[in-house]
Design a protein around this motif. Structure first.
Motif, PDB file in Angstrom:
ATOM      1  N   ALA A  16     -23.910 -18.101  -0.867  1.00  0.00           N
ATOM      2  CA  ALA A  16     -24.332 -18.175   0.538  1.00  0.00           C
ATOM      3  C   ALA A  16     -25.847 -18.000   0.602  1.00  0.00           C
ATOM      4  N   GLU A  20     -27.195 -18.297   5.936  1.00  0.00           N
ATOM      5  CA  GLU A  20     -25.735 -18.289   6.107  1.00  0.00           C
ATOM      6  C   GLU A  20     -25.202 -16.864   6.122  1.00  0.00           C
ATOM      7  N   ALA A  24     -23.302 -15.092   9.322  1.00  0.00           N
ATOM      8  CA  ALA A  24     -21.947 -14.559   9.167  1.00  0.00           C
ATOM      9  C   ALA A  24     -21.900 -13.089   9.561  1.00  0.00           C
ATOM     10  N   ARG A 350     -18.611 -16.239   3.215  1.00  0.00           N
ATOM     11  CA  ARG A 350     -18.956 -16.111   4.636  1.00  0.00           C
ATOM     12  C   ARG A 350     -17.853 -15.380   5.418  1.00  0.00           C
ATOM     13  N   GLU A 354     -18.675 -11.871   7.280  1.00  0.00           N
ATOM     14  CA  GLU A 354     -18.307 -11.643   8.683  1.00  0.00           C
ATOM     15  C   GLU A 354     -17.486 -10.360   8.824  1.00  0.00           C
TER      16      GLU A 354
END
Length: 365
Positions: A16, A20, A24, A350, A354
């Motif tokens: 990532a 990104e 996230a 991701r 998150e």
């Protein structure tokens, strides 16, 4: 009360980008605390993602595409970044990076493409250069880059030596008379690596294995680098300079050109206005793919942490793997722990970033 939360991670190498990762984390945080002000400030340390971080942070920056010779000789679609003040940023990882080599070529990978990208920036009118050199695939001492800029590295018969570390072993003469001049504003090397060119902490010993070198290759690779230095007697002192061993010795090559070390994380933090973003913040979240003993030596988490301390802001850490003491952080989250293993964490980073953002938001409610 609305809180200000700053997200300033590095990239999670190969899985990532910094942008990104930050987005996230932001999604996860907002899912728990939608009323908070979330400020996204992707970071970098001079390696992969540095151009992207500058592009996102500097208004008016323009990405300029360029096709170069990749580290395994295949064409690579790379880019350099034109900055509004007339400067240019060139990222080695985009032109000569380790992710462009499959399989790895410890003896034959080179930095020609990086030099071609620098030349393109100079042709484009760059008045100063920022050279981000992390993520290299080679241990060629920067010879490929310098050759692309007009230097000549010759064997006993006067022919150019082959590219890569292997070719260094044939060098008998170096001709720098055709080397392009640096721009009027100079050339700054963005790297937080402080290793010298030689020795147990040098380019071959420390970074060679990451580039595919087996243990029996380390000594001959170092001998080849030493032959390069002997052929450049008026530049030999640069071999001992802090950062000369960065990017497989590309630090040495650029220092020999007349560039200077400028630090990676600090330069990026200045460019993106990190200190200003931290003013009035309640928390900053930083992170990287692996947090280990090297992370305190100038990498993104340490730079973000230092600036947060100065601003009186709490710091939380997110990493794919945490393999060092995190007692200095207000909180931490490991993607490997959240996903139940390294493989699932890397398969969908991701998703787990998150989840980490949501977990940290719950812990700070």
């Amino acid at each position: 009360m609305t809180r200000r939360v700053v997200l300033a991670p590095d990239s999670f190498k190969g899985t990532a980008s910094a942008a990104e990762a930050a987005e996230a984390l932001a999604r996860g945080w907002r899912s728990v605390a939608p009323g908070d002000e979330v400020v996204v400030k992707p970071m970098a340390d001079g390696g992969e993602g540095t151009l992207e971080a500058f592009e996102a942070a500097v208004p008016g920056a323009e990405r300029v595409p360029v096709t170069v010779r990749g580290p395994d000789d295949r064409p690579v679609d790379a880019a350099w970044l034109r900055l509004p003040d007339g400067g240019a940023l060139v990222e080695l990882a985009l032109a000569s990076g380790i992710t462009l080599c499959d399989p790895l070529r410890p003896l034959d990978a080179h930095t020609v493409g990086f030099g071609q990208a620098i030349a393109a920036a100079l042709d484009g009118g760059a008045t100063r250069l920022l050279l981000a050199i992390g993520g290299s695939s080679s241990t060629d001492g920067g010879v490929g880059a310098l050759a692309a800029l007009g230097a000549r590295f010759l064997d006993a018969d006067g022919w150019p030596v082959p590219n890569g570390n292997r070719g260094l072993g044939a060098i008998t003469r170096v001709d720098l008379s055709g080397l392009r001049e640096r721009p009027t504003g100079g050339a700054a090397i963005l790297s937080d690596v402080t290793n010298p060119l030689f020795g147990p902490f040098g380019a071959a010993a420390i970074f060679g294995p990451q580039k595919g070198a087996t243990p029996e290759l380390i000594e001959p690779m170092e001998r080849n680098l030493a032959r390069l230095v002997r052929a450049m007697p008026d530049r030999a002192a640069f071999a001992d300079a802090a950062g000369a061993g960065a990017a497989g010795g590309t630090g040495f090559g650029l220092l020999a050109w007349g560039a200077h070390m400028a630090g990676g994380s600090a330069a990026v933090a200045e460019a993106i206005g990190l200190s200003a973003a931290l003013e009035g913040a309640s928390l900053v979240i930083t992170g990287e793919g692996r947090f280990d003993g090297q992370s305190a030596a100038g990498k993104v988490p340490s730079e973000v942490g230092a600036r947060a301390d100065a601003a009186g802001v709490h710091v939380a850490l997110v990493a794919g793997v945490i393999d060092a003491d995190v007692s200095g952080f207000a909180a931490s989250a490991s993607l490997t722990d959240l996903a139940g293993g390294g493989a699932p964490a890397m398969a969908d980073p991701r998703r787990w970033l998150e989840a980490a953002g949501a977990e940290l938001a719950r812990s700070f409610r």
